[in-house]
Design an enzyme around this catalytic site. Structure first.
Site, short mmCIF file in Angstrom:
data_model
loop_
_atom_site.label_atom_id
_atom_site.label_comp_id
_atom_site.label_asym_id
_atom_site.label_seq_id
_atom_site.Cartn_x
_atom_site.Cartn_y
_atom_site.Cartn_z
CB SER A 234 97.23 82.06 -4.21
OG SER A 234 96.38 82.15 -3.26
CE LYS A 235 99.38 88.18 -0.35
NZ LYS A 235 100.49 89.09 -0.28
NE ARG A 236 94.02 86.41 -2.69
CZ ARG A 236 95.09 87.41 -2.94
NH1 ARG A 236 95.32 88.28 -1.75
NH2 ARG A 236 95.53 87.37 -4.25
#
Ligand code: GLU
Length: 469
Positions: A234-236
């Site tokens: 996930s990009k977070r």
């Protein structure tokens, strides 16, 4: 039939490594089949799209070898809005879709559950178009939808479990699900190779193909990419942007080789293989449907091998962005005019064997380009012990007397200084290295001193000696 595949990214953020993997798989499949690769930017989510994300995707694709001008497109989904609306209208006119003005609360009140899908209330109530009236697809009550998937066999979905889903919103705008189908249809796409996340959409999309009277494509849902905890990248949470890897100094060749190993392997016991072998041997049908682990450690090791395999001249070229401050996040800590290409060329072969990523070149060679070294204070404290001052004095005196300033003479001279004090070379070297480079680890010391030169080496050793008073 000419095979036509497409890669259809949404420009809503940095370009995800999972997307890059799907793009490469599409690219190779098209090539193997003598087909066409189409690039379509799915930019209909106006609130989340930014033109710079689109540019980022195009340049990242270019970087991994899907170069501008060698594919069809880019097309932009937003330019096809008319086609999307026309398809929605056709579905309504043919009775395959109907209008509905129920709110979520209405449906909940009728079904008594917030988890149940739409109950088909408006199916046969004859509501016409109007503000706030969404268009819903009339899914068949019976039968099954069988998706032919090159990787997953034939996932089969019971139609009665698929709700009458929305295909155009209350303001008349078609939803992504429909736009995506209509674009694939108008662009003559024969094979949809995309991430597993989209599999739940596929039966709905296939029903739309059928309802619009066109033979659906062959599907291939490639595995989701996960981190070491088996969580979807996930990009977070994870480093997912291809650009970030590029800026850190991963080589495009290493990156694309590694990406192709997510869920697939070349023949034999090999992982690092020339791209031509991957293009020959890759089989979409052989891709493992299970989640694929993106192992950054392994990628680093891979990259190190790719770096070591470069001819030195290419290695020197590849390091330039980090040395001259173009195209990297962090400019180097020296001024452009302090950079010395000749000095770098002299140490490049020594540095080449030590890097996992190209950005690591900076701490390895900064001592050559800065007026005085960046001292790592922890390294200083650890190294500069009792006796270091005297050792530096002796070393300065011995170096001053050297006739020839070359690595071999420097080494034998310092070795002799150490022997007199009963020290092994490693221990003798450490204070000199910290004095001259500011660090405890780095390139081979004596070659470094040779390239740095007599004046600067001695000045740094004297400066360190003064600090020890
Ligand atoms: N635009 C979608 C995405 O970026 C791709 C949909 C598809 O490949 O069908 O996830």
């Amino acid at each position: 039939m000419t095979v036509r595949v497409r890669f259809a990214p949404s420009p809503t953020g940095m370009f995800h490594v999972g997307g890059a993997r799907s793009a490469l798989q599409n690219w190779i499949y098209a090539k193997q089949q003598g087909g066409v690769f189409v690039l379509r930017v799915e930019d209909t989510d106006a609130a989340r799209n930014k033109p710079e994300w689109t540019e980022g995707i195009l340049s990242a694709l270019d970087w991994i070898g899907i170069s501008r001008g060698s594919y069809e497109g880019p097309y932009f989904q937003s330019e096809n809005a008319g086609e999307h609306r026309a398809a929605a209208a056709r579905l309504y006119e043919s009775g395959r879709a109907y209008y509905c003005d129920c709110t979520r609360e209405d449906v909940q009140a009728r079904t008594g559950s917030q988890y149940q899908g739409y109950d088909g209330y408006h199916r046969d109530r004859g509501l016409g178009p109007g503000p706030g009236h969404a268009l819903r697809f009339r899914t068949p009550d019976e039968g099954t939808t069988v998706v032919v998937d090159l990787i997953r066999g034939e996932p089969t979905f019971e139609n009665k479990l698929i709700e009458d889903f929305v295909i155009a919103r209350g303001d008349g705008s078609p939803v992504f699900l429909l736009a995506n189908v209509v674009d694939d249809m108008t662009m003559g796409i024969t094979h949809v190779i995309r991430a597993e996340e989209h599999l739940p959409n596929t039966p709905k999309q296939q029903l739309l193909w059928d309802a619009l009277g066109v033979k659906p494509p062959v599907w291939a849902h490639v595995p989701v990419v996960v981190n070491e905890k088996r969580q979807k990248l996930s990009k977070r949470r994870d480093k997912v942007a291809l650009e970030a890897y590029r800026e850190e100094g991963y080589l495009a060749g290493a990156m694309r080789n590694y990406l192709m190993l997510l869920g697939w392997a070349p023949s034999g016991d090999r992982e690092i293989v020339p791209w031509s072998v991957i293009e020959d041997e890759f089989r979409l049908e052989e891709v493992n449907p299970s989640p694929a682990f993106f192992d950054e450690k392994k990628l680093r090791a891979f990259n190190g091998e790719y770096i070591r395999a470069l001819p030195v001249a290419e290695f020197i070229d590849a390091c330039q962005p980090w040395l001259t401050g173009t195209g990297t996040i962090a400019p180097p800590p020296w001024q452009p005019e302090e950079y010395d290409a000749e000095a770098f060329a002299a140490v490049a072969p020594l540095a080449q064997t030590r890097l996992a990523v190209l950005s690591e070149i900076v701490p390895n060679v900064d001592f050559l380009f800065l007026a005085s070294p960046l001292i790592d204070e922890a390294a200083w404290t650890k190294t500069m012990k009792d006796g270091s001052a005297e050792l530096l004095d002796d070393a300065v005196a011995a170096f001053e007397a050297l006739e020839s300033w070359d690595a071999e003479s420097l080494k034998s001279t310092l070795e002799a200084v150490g022997t007199e004090r009963g020290l092994k070379l490693g221990k003798t070297q450490a204070p000199v290295r910290v004095a001259v480079t500011g660090r405890t680890v780095g390139l081979p010391l004596f070659e470094s001193l040779e390239v740095l030169g007599r004046e600067r080496t001695l000045a740094r050793m004297r400066a360190a000696r003064l600090r020890l008073v």
